[in-house]
Design an enzyme around this catalytic site. Structure first.
Site, short mmCIF file in Angstrom:
data_model
loop_
_atom_site.label_atom_id
_atom_site.label_comp_id
_atom_site.label_asym_id
_atom_site.label_seq_id
_atom_site.Cartn_x
_atom_site.Cartn_y
_atom_site.Cartn_z
N SER A 100 71.78 27.69 -25.14
CA SER A 100 72.49 27.90 -26.41
C SER A 100 73.93 28.37 -26.23
CB SER A 100 71.71 28.89 -27.27
OG SER A 100 70.39 28.44 -27.50
N ASP A 158 69.88 44.90 -25.37
CA ASP A 158 68.97 44.41 -26.40
C ASP A 158 69.77 43.80 -27.53
OD1 ASP A 158 67.14 44.05 -28.44
OD2 ASP A 158 66.09 45.95 -28.08
N ASP A 179 66.60 34.44 -30.94
CA ASP A 179 65.72 33.58 -30.13
C ASP A 179 65.01 34.39 -29.06
OD1 ASP A 179 64.60 31.38 -28.91
OD2 ASP A 179 66.40 30.86 -27.81
#
Length: 376
Positions: A100, A158, A179
């Site tokens: 991506s 994160d 995702d």
């Protein structure tokens, strides 16, 4: 848990769906001169080798980019995605597949910003090195950044938490791709919580969530829960290349759930999804589904339910005009399935919006065998 490595699954059917939709969303944002920000909460390594390493173990690209590689009848909207992948393989041989972040970087303009997050310690190192090499290559070619500020920022951490510090972006225009690996059940809950928080901070942003379609209850409930999040609208598309296996292992279906989608996306999906079913489908259970709806943008009160409206009635609805309040309700899904010699496989939707006649499918010789369902 940080055992997931996307290299095992790079280029599979889920990647085709995700990256095709991602490119469509970015192209829409690029129609205006104003810069926008792309945020990837779970970026992975960014680029994957298909002829060495992890990808060779199960060769899952044979369920996705593989069958598309030599096709000469690809719909125009899908062709741009295919051209992007081929551009990373100038020899003509299918060796590399972009994740991506690489897809986004190729589509985005010099004034647009990328903010990438990755928690896996090995993946973040590879991601950083891949983009360092890419920037060095561009510098050798004489390409220099023409805008102030860092265009690409890579963050080791994160993405669910990191998103809070980024929104809203300076230009108030942006796309967020969520995702996660869905290694643990809590990922499903965190997706919803993350979206609810993000929409308070940046209600006009576009949000795209990739998710696996599995037998586990958390997977089945996720899209229904996302439909109830207050927003200006949503669109949900799923692609199934086969029916589930008896043992329940492997990824045969995946979906993309988009909040605040561009108005052009639904029509594009109607054009492309039947083609993907025909080319990637492996049996009579291959199909796609498209749903869309709207939710009332109320923060203090719960969303108000409205009667279901057929998908065919949406094209000329006056309440699609900007500024008109929307109400929650899901439109009748469009469903397409694989035609066989015996006829079309039964569909769950037999209403006016059904689209089942998508032509014969192409069987893939080597089946998918995912031990952990997820695509980045």
């Amino acid at each position: 848990m940080l055992s997931y490595r996307h290299g095992f699954h790079a280029g599979n059917h889920a990647d085709v769906l995700k990256h095709f939709v991602l490119i469509e969303l970015l192209n829409y944002l690029g129609q205006k001169d104003t810069a926008y920000t792309y945020v990837d909460t779970h970026s992975g390594a960014g680029l994957y080798s298909l002829d060495t390493g992890y990808a060779m173990k199960n060769a899952e690209y044979e369920t996705g980019i593989g069958p598309l590689w030599e096709r000469d009848d690809v719909p125009a909207a899908l062709q741009e995605y295919l051209n992007l992948v081929k551009g990373m393989n100038p020899s003509g041989k299918m060796r590399y597949y972009p994740g991506s972040p690489y897809c986004a970087n190729e589509v985005m303009r010099s004034q647009d910003r990328l903010r990438l997050f990755e928690l896996h310690p090995s993946e973040i190192k590879i991601l950083s090195e891949n983009f360092r090499k890419l920037e060095a290559h561009k510098a050798e070619q004489g390409e220099r950044q023409t805008v102030r500020g860092k265009r690409i920022m890579i963050n080791a951490g994160d993405g669910f938490e990191g998103l809070k510090a980024i929104l809203p972006p300076p230009s108030r225009r942006g796309l967020v791709l969520i995702d996660p690996p869905y290694e643990v059940k809590d990922d499903y809950r965190r997706v919803k919580v993350c979206l609810e928080d993000a929409l308070v901070r940046f209600p006009t942003g576009t949000y795209a969530v990739w998710y696996p379609v599995l037998s586990r209850i958390e997977s089945k409930q996720l899209p229904e829960r996302l439909k109830r999040i207050p927003a200006n609208g949503w669109l949900n598309v799923t692609l199934s290349i086969s029916g589930p296996t008896p043992d329940g292992f492997g990824l045969h279906s995946s979906g993309m759930f988009i909040i605040n989608p561009p108005w052009t996306l639904e029509a594009t999906l109607r054009e492309v999804m039947p083609y993907l079913v025909r080319v990637l489908g492996k049996d009579v259970s291959a199909k796609f589904e498209i749903e869309s709806g709207e939710t009332e943008t109320v923060r203090m009160k719960g969303p108000v339910r409205a009667p279901v409206r057929p998908l065919a009635d949406r094209s000329n609805r006056a309440d699609q005009r900007p500024g008109r309040p929307a109400v929650e309700g899901s439109a009748r899904p469009q469903v397409g399935s694989l035609r066989t010699k015996a006829g079309v496989a039964p569909s769950r939707n037999t209403g006016a919006g059904a689209n089942r006649d998508v032509g014969p499918g192409k069987r893939v010789a080597r089946p998918a065998n995912l031990s952990k369902a997820r695509s980045r």
